[in-house]
Design an enzyme around this catalytic site. Structure first.
Site, PDB file in Angstrom:
ATOM      1  N   LYS A  55      44.898  57.476  38.605  1.00  0.00           N
ATOM      2  CA  LYS A  55      46.017  56.664  39.081  1.00  0.00           C
ATOM      3  C   LYS A  55      45.469  55.326  39.535  1.00  0.00           C
ATOM      4  O   LYS A  55      44.399  55.268  40.137  1.00  0.00           O
ATOM      5  CB  LYS A  55      46.686  57.431  40.231  1.00  0.00           C
ATOM      6  N   ASP A  96      47.576  63.619  45.284  1.00  0.00           N
ATOM      7  CA  ASP A  96      47.075  62.281  44.959  1.00  0.00           C
ATOM      8  C   ASP A  96      45.995  61.934  45.967  1.00  0.00           C
ATOM      9  O   ASP A  96      46.291  61.684  47.135  1.00  0.00           O
ATOM     10  CB  ASP A  96      48.202  61.245  45.041  1.00  0.00           C
ATOM     11  N   LYS A  99      48.383  57.391  35.618  1.00  0.00           N
ATOM     12  CA  LYS A  99      49.552  57.029  36.425  1.00  0.00           C
ATOM     13  C   LYS A  99      49.366  55.640  37.015  1.00  0.00           C
ATOM     14  O   LYS A  99      48.650  55.466  38.002  1.00  0.00           O
ATOM     15  CB  LYS A  99      49.748  58.050  37.548  1.00  0.00           C
TER      16      LYS A  99
END
Lengths: 281, 349
Positions: free
Chosen positions: B249, B186, B285
């Site tokens: 995300k 991430d 996400k």
């Protein structure tokens, strides 16, 4: 031109606010003679769920407050109630003199329990003699969130079951008397204006047969006071549901609310914590 | 496809290669001199990142987001009532999509191991979660605890959460996390560069980190709470997808507001339109601020109604959260026992 009077909408009391029932339902409340008085909210299981959440949220602050502070706040509630004597006497109905006496008895009951706040630990706690180099102390602690099914006595009975629960530091969800809930909501207005933190007392009006089983089965409720349940079968079902997470249960029993209440209602919702402090090291 | 009316403007002669590209916002309008718009048309998305100017022109050529419309649509989808068997199914699906996350300065190996145990067996017969998300130095602990269970290990990298560091440090951190066994990385984008219009710097960083990831999946954190407008969210989504992100995300979870429903809606629209334009599917996400089972189910409704059910799987949609799992498990128990559940009977995390 005559003035239009502003009539009160009787709502629920959850987390210090006065919401309507999530379900939008209401039911008519009548006087003893059968005259229509008002429409009261008919709470649903979701209102009960929200009330438990509010009570749980209020628990750390209320149980963490000093007993002296809790006593002061209960005394303040008594002061506020005294200031509304006339209104409560009117809502109770019946003979004027008898109603006023009931309200006075309610104020006295609150003051009586307020006095217990910083004494109950001295009476029910102990410094235990043990065979070792330790101080061994037992202290009574509040159990958590208590669900209370209030008795039919609309004011004195209600205060006599709520005050002992909260004075020791518990928070509660109260199902008010189904036929006479109006005094309970007016009491909520008293509570809301008397320094009692929101969520310590949450009052639901509606069907006790509908609400009590949900509260009895709720895994985040730690105690259950069934004083107001008249139906033996309902009481039994609630006790069985309460056994699921070992709630402290107060079983229904006939009560004379004017008699000396004793400390039993307070100690039923206390847990004794025993701690060992090493000495000499 | 709500924003494709943009392509209807007949001023530009089109030479679209495929109909899929039609109206995907691929007209490039480069500003020359005194803001004289010169329209050019690209035939492949690789060209849009050929220069800083082209990239900026492309991103600013994306149609604007109707803020009120997006808010209303997200709010309206949030009112869907999901009950009984559908709710049970949604809760299990949501559990299987959770990226169980712990990103605190006080994280210890013990806490990560405990979380991994919960990730594999959340409680009852609930399905296992999709992944655990930890800081890079704790990846070996998580890999050790999760080996062979099918739960993936995700690691934040690139100077999380601020992203304020040199590219060497970011790439180095990514390489180390992948070497330690992370399945997913991430990364955070450089919001400072993005907001000051240096899109190429953001793009290059994502490309460099993607290269360092190797086989590991790359999730690009846009940190929408700092992007200020929905238009920026759409631009950042496209920028990340063009640069090769496998997932986009919303947030780090360190900034509030985090994953609000309208932002998730815009990102879902972006991945849907990106697949229409290029054929490549990118996951989404939302992370941060999703605390209740109700929030999670609202997100699933958003996915189904916006991107479609191709995205309704843990491979393409994840929920980044720490406290959400307990609420999902409590709701699950409520459905199976009929009693309201209490947090005393679930592990703390």
């Amino acid at each position: 031109m005559s003035r239009l009077s502003v009539r009160k909408t009787y709502k629920l009391y959850i987390g210090g606010a006065f919401p309507r029932s999530e379900s939008g339902r209401s039911y008519p409340v009548t006087s003893a003679k059968g005259d229509f008085l008002a429409n009261a909210s008919r709470a649903s299981r979701k209102d009960a769920r929200d009330a438990v959440v509010a009570a749980r949220k209020a628990f750390p602050g209320w149980s963490g407050a000093t007993p002296y502070n809790r006593g002061q706040i209960l005394y303040r509630v008594a002061e506020m109630l005294e200031g509304r004597r006339g209104q409560f006497a009117e809502e109770l109905g019946g003979g004027k003199r008898a109603a006023a006496e009931r309200v006075d008895a309610t104020v006295d009951r609150l003051v009586w329990y307020a006095g217990w706040s910083d004494k109950i630990a001295a009476v029910h706690g102990a410094a235990n003699p043990v065979a070792g180099p330790y101080f061994n102390l037992s202290s009574p602690e509040p159990t958590g969130v208590v669900a209370v099914v209030a008795p039919a006595d609309p004011l004195l009975g209600l205060v006599s079951v709520v005050a002992p629960v909260i004075v020791t530091g518990n928070t509660c969800v109260v199902v008010a008397s189904e036929p006479s809930p109006l005094a309970a909501i007016t009491l909520a207005e008293v509570l809301a204006t008397s320094d009692l933190p929101g969520g310590v007392v949450n009052i639901l009006t509606g069907s006790q047969a509908e609400l009590a089983p949900w509260l009895a089965g709720h895994m985040d409720v730690n105690g259950l006071d069934l004083t107001g349940v008249d139906d033996a079968d309902l009481a039994l079902r609630c006790e069985q549901a309460a056994a699921e997470n070992l709630k402290r249960v107060l079983r229904p029993a006939p009560q004379d609310w004017t008699a000396d209440p004793g400390t039993g209602r307070m100690t039923r919702f206390l847990e004794t914590k025993t701690v060992w402090h090493p000495i000499g090291i | 496809m709500p924003y494709l009316w943009y392509a209807g403007t007949p001023a530009i002669p089109r030479t679209w290669g495929t109909t899929a590209l039609r109206g995907s916002g691929l007209e490039v309008e480069a500003l020359v001199g005194d803001a004289v718009g010169v329209s050019t048309v690209t035939t492949s998305l690789t060209d849009v990142a050929s220069s800083d100017t082209a990239l900026r022109a492309f991103l600013h050529g994306l149609p604007g987001v109707d803020r009120v419309g997006a808010d209303q649509r997200a709010a309206m989808l949030g009112t869907r009532s999901i009950k009984t068997t559908a709710k049970a199914q949604a809760i299990d699906l949501a559990i299987s999509m959770v990226d169980l996350t712990t990103l605190e300065g006080a994280d210890t190996a013990g806490k990560v191991r405990a979380m991994c145990a919960k990730a594999v067996r959340p409680g009852g017969d609930a399905p296992r979660v999709a992944a655990v998300c930890v800081y890079p130095d704790l990846v070996p602990v998580a890999v050790g605890a999760l080996g062979g269970t099918g739960v993936k290990v995700a690691s934040v990298a690139t100077a999380f959460p601020s992203g304020r560091s040199s590219l060497d440090v970011k790439v180095g951190e990514t390489t180390a996390a992948v070497a330690a066994g992370a399945d997913e990385i991430d990364m955070v984008i450089d919001r400072g560069a993005f907001l000051s219009g240096r899109y190429m710097k953001v793009y290059d960083e994502i490309v460099a980190v993607k290269a360092a990831c190797g086989a590991a999946h790359l999730k690009v954190i846009l940190e929408t709470g700092e992007l200020a407008t929905y238009d920026n969210v759409r631009r950042a989504s496209w920028l990340a997808m063009l640069a090769g992100a496998d997932f986009i995300k919303t947030s780090t979870g360190k900034v509030s507001p985090a994953a609000t429903p309208p932002v998730t809606l815009i990102m879902l629209e972006a991945v849907r339109d990106f697949r229409d334009a290029t054929g490549r599917q990118v996951g989404v996400k939302p992370a941060g601020g999703i605390r209740t089972a109700k929030d999670a189910i609202k997100n699933l409704v958003l996915v189904n109604e916006t991107a479609g059910d191709d995205w309704l799987s843990p491979d393409w949609f994840r929920l980044g959260a720490s406290s959400l799992l307990n609420d999902l498990l409590m709701q699950r128990q409520k459905l199976s026992t009929g009693r309201y559940a209490g947090p005393d009977y679930f592990t703390l995390d």
